[in-house]
Motif scaffolding. Structure first.
Motif, PDB file in Angstrom:
ATOM      1  N   PHE A  26     -41.530  96.481  77.733  1.00 25.89           N
ATOM      2  CA  PHE A  26     -41.699  97.923  77.911  1.00 25.89           C
ATOM      3  C   PHE A  26     -42.598  98.516  76.821  1.00 25.89           C
ATOM      4  O   PHE A  26     -43.267  99.527  77.043  1.00 25.89           O
ATOM      5  CB  PHE A  26     -40.329  98.613  77.943  1.00 25.89           C
ATOM      6  N   GLU A  27     -42.627  97.874  75.675  1.00 21.64           N
ATOM      7  CA  GLU A  27     -43.566  98.298  74.629  1.00 21.64           C
ATOM      8  C   GLU A  27     -45.004  98.091  75.099  1.00 21.64           C
ATOM      9  O   GLU A  27     -45.872  98.950  74.894  1.00 21.64           O
ATOM     10  CB  GLU A  27     -43.299  97.495  73.356  1.00 21.64           C
ATOM     11  N   ARG A  28     -45.266  96.961  75.751  1.00 18.29           N
ATOM     12  CA  ARG A  28     -46.609  96.725  76.305  1.00 18.29           C
ATOM     13  C   ARG A  28     -46.927  97.735  77.401  1.00 18.29           C
ATOM     14  O   ARG A  28     -48.077  98.163  77.561  1.00 18.29           O
ATOM     15  CB  ARG A  28     -46.718  95.301  76.856  1.00 18.29           C
ATOM     16  N   LEU A  29     -45.915  98.101  78.168  1.00 18.07           N
ATOM     17  CA  LEU A  29     -46.104  99.100  79.214  1.00 18.07           C
ATOM     18  C   LEU A  29     -46.595 100.419  78.616  1.00 18.07           C
ATOM     19  O   LEU A  29     -47.501 101.069  79.154  1.00 18.07           O
ATOM     20  CB  LEU A  29     -44.779  99.302  79.953  1.00 18.07           C
ATOM     21  N   GLU A  30     -46.022 100.784  77.487  1.00 20.16           N
ATOM     22  CA  GLU A  30     -46.453 102.014  76.816  1.00 20.16           C
ATOM     23  C   GLU A  30     -47.858 101.864  76.241  1.00 20.16           C
ATOM     24  O   GLU A  30     -48.705 102.756  76.382  1.00 20.16           O
ATOM     25  CB  GLU A  30     -45.469 102.367  75.699  1.00 20.16           C
ATOM     26  N   GLU A  31     -48.130 100.725  75.606  1.00 17.23           N
ATOM     27  CA  GLU A  31     -49.428 100.528  74.966  1.00 17.23           C
ATOM     28  C   GLU A  31     -50.570 100.485  75.977  1.00 17.23           C
ATOM     29  O   GLU A  31     -51.664 100.999  75.715  1.00 17.23           O
ATOM     30  CB  GLU A  31     -49.409  99.234  74.149  1.00 17.23           C
ATOM     31  N   LEU A  32     -50.336  99.860  77.129  1.00 14.77           N
ATOM     32  CA  LEU A  32     -51.414  99.664  78.098  1.00 14.77           C
ATOM     33  C   LEU A  32     -51.557 100.817  79.079  1.00 14.77           C
ATOM     34  O   LEU A  32     -52.663 101.097  79.559  1.00 14.77           O
ATOM     35  CB  LEU A  32     -51.194  98.363  78.872  1.00 14.77           C
ATOM     36  N   PHE A  33     -50.453 101.478  79.389  1.00 13.49           N
ATOM     37  CA  PHE A  33     -50.496 102.505  80.432  1.00 13.49           C
ATOM     38  C   PHE A  33     -49.978 103.868  79.975  1.00 13.49           C
ATOM     39  O   PHE A  33     -49.997 104.822  80.754  1.00 13.49           O
ATOM     40  CB  PHE A  33     -49.686 102.046  81.653  1.00 13.49           C
ATOM     41  N   GLY A  34     -49.499 103.958  78.740  1.00 13.58           N
ATOM     42  CA  GLY A  34     -49.003 105.233  78.244  1.00 13.58           C
ATOM     43  C   GLY A  34     -47.714 105.691  78.898  1.00 13.58           C
ATOM     44  O   GLY A  34     -47.393 106.883  78.885  1.00 13.58           O
ATOM     45  N   ILE A  35     -46.950 104.760  79.460  1.00 13.03           N
ATOM     46  CA  ILE A  35     -45.714 105.101  80.175  1.00 13.03           C
ATOM     47  C   ILE A  35     -44.540 105.044  79.201  1.00 13.03           C
ATOM     48  O   ILE A  35     -44.222 103.986  78.649  1.00 13.03           O
ATOM     49  CB  ILE A  35     -45.492 104.143  81.361  1.00 13.03           C
TER      50      ILE A  35
END
Length: 452
Positions: A27-36
């Motif tokens: 989920f950290e990658r989700l935030e980093e890549l998509f701002g979610i």
């Protein structure tokens, strides 16, 4: 002699060993890549994201691709990696779709050394040679001599995090440590390279031009819009190949821009990812390669994977593409290849008669007129680049790379032991390595006894 109407399949695997990713890290990658940031990190939400059941303002498809079960089901221990390797390296699996010569699938293991990092949240196997030794032992155990062992390198990230990307080779002294140790401790030197994160820049470009004849890092696309839609590739971040050829041709780069064809030494081949969120091989791309080969151009198709994912579905997916293209272009042959062989087949389909590289390493003791030195002579062939790679191990087990002094003949080099270099009394081992332009390799080692 190779039939010029041939597609040459080179499966280049970024061989990094086990990789762990926690649910929170996904989920950290989700935030980093998509701002979610509004989706709570739970197993239930992960499953819903994979099924595109959560409103993400139009990013549902891209997020589902990133979080697909194939991409997040990492092999996080060597036991899991080895179980996968047993399956995909078995003769039954390799030979599901024999090539036009009746041979099975070939893998090229581009081995990485995880060294110099301070934090390691993904539980990577840290240490010199760890991954290289693991794969060399497996190939020996399985008596598999068709697969290739090659080189992969991750530049050092700013805060020395083992899970972060970077591009600077100048800021990565581990680069020279790795190669010095590989030469001296394993008597091995690479001839084929894959860039970590597919990222090259002027410093890595010029480094490779000195020693490595084959580079399979180009991931150019016909349409770059998918790169612009993701934060880690936008505006040329990470692997920037937007100006490079996307027609499956192999090219020599320009001095000032590795993406543009020019007059440098090394050859750069194209490799697209398999079942990945970015720059993935598809039927259109495979057909494009077969069409190019049909026109009499031997065509190298590079395929990029990671060994911490299950390679079986990736290989099966590509075999389906190959089978379909073969039906559409029945007069075109296809061949699975080790990477050096693949480049040679594509560049010199009629073969070559030049002698393979052979070097001689000589020690010259001190005389009344001069200090002790070593001399490297070219006995056969021609060294790729301006000089061989010089590796020095000191008595205290420091590993040092240095430049040679050049002979006017341009096929002989010297290195002197004196106050401006290091005293011979501190030298334990010398290693010298080089390739020729065909990827023929020569590695020499000289041990210095304590009484020198």
């Amino acid at each position: 002699m190779l039939n010029k109407k041939t597609v040459i399949i080179v499966h280049a695997i970024d061989t990094e060993g086990p990789l762990y990713e926690s649910l929170a890290a996904s989920f950290e990658r989700l935030e980093e890549l998509f701002g979610i940031t509004h989706v709570k990190a739970t197993r239930e939400n992960l499953a819903r994201l994979q099924k595109k059941e959560i409103d993400l303002g139009g990013q549902e498809e891209a997020v589902a691709e990133m979080l697909s079960s194939h991409r997040v089901n990492y092999k996080d221990t060597w036991d899991k990696v080895d179980e996968m390797l047993d399956r995909v390296m078995a003769a039954e699996f390799r030979n599901k779709l024999p090539d036009s010569h009746g041979n099975g699938w070939i893998y090229n293991w581009h081995c990485l050394d995880h060294v110099g990092f301070k934090t390691n949240p993904r539980r990577r196997d840290m240490g010199y040679h760890n991954i290289f030794d693991h794969y060399r032992a497996i190939l020996k155990e399985k008596e598999e001599d068709r697969d290739g062992l090659h080189w992969h390198f991750h530049p050092m990230s700013v805060y020395q995090d083992a899970h972060r990307c970077a591009t600077s080779y100048v800021n990565s002294p581990e680069l020279y440590q790795i190669l010095c140790r590989r030469i001296i401790e394993r008597q091995w030197f690479p001839s084929v390279f894959r860039a970590g994160f597919q990222a090259e820049r002027p410093d890595s470009h010029h480094f490779l031009e000195q020693w490595i004849p084959f580079d399979i890092s180009n991931m150019a696309l016909d349409d770059n819009s998918e790169l612009d839609n993701t934060i880690d590739f936008r505006n040329g971040r990470s692997g920037d190949w937007r100006l490079a050829p996307s027609d499956w041709s192999i090219y020599k780069p320009s001095h000032d821009n590795y993406q543009l064809p020019g007059n440098c030494r090394r050859h750069i081949g194209r490799a697209l990812n398999v079942l990945n969120r970015i720059a993935s091989i598809n039927q259109e791309e495979m057909d494009k390669a077969f069409l190019r080969a049909r026109q009499g151009n031997p065509t190298l198709v590079g395929l990029a994977s990671h060994d911490f994912r299950d390679l079986a579905p990736e290989v099966d997916f590509v075999r389906e593409l190959i089978a379909t293209s073969k039906q559409r272009y029945p007069d075109v042959e296809f061949k699975y290849a080790e990477a050096v062989e693949g480049f040679r087949n594509a560049l010199w389909p009629e073969g070559f008669s030049d002698s393979s590289l052979e070097l001689e390493l000589r020690f010259k003791p001190a005389t009344a007129e001069d200090v002790p030195s070593i001399e490297v002579n070219t006995k056969k062939g021609k060294v790729f680049g301006p000089q061989p790679f010089l590796a020095i191990e000191t008595k205290s087990r420091r590993f040092i790379h240095d430049n040679f002094d050049f002979d006017p003949s341009l096929n002989r080099w010297h290195y002197a032991f004196h106050s401006d270099t290091l005293p011979l009394s501190d030298v334990a081992n010398i290693g010298v390595a080089a390739n020729d332009k065909y990827g023929n390799n020569c590695v020499l080692k000289m041990k210095f006894e304590s009484n020198n």
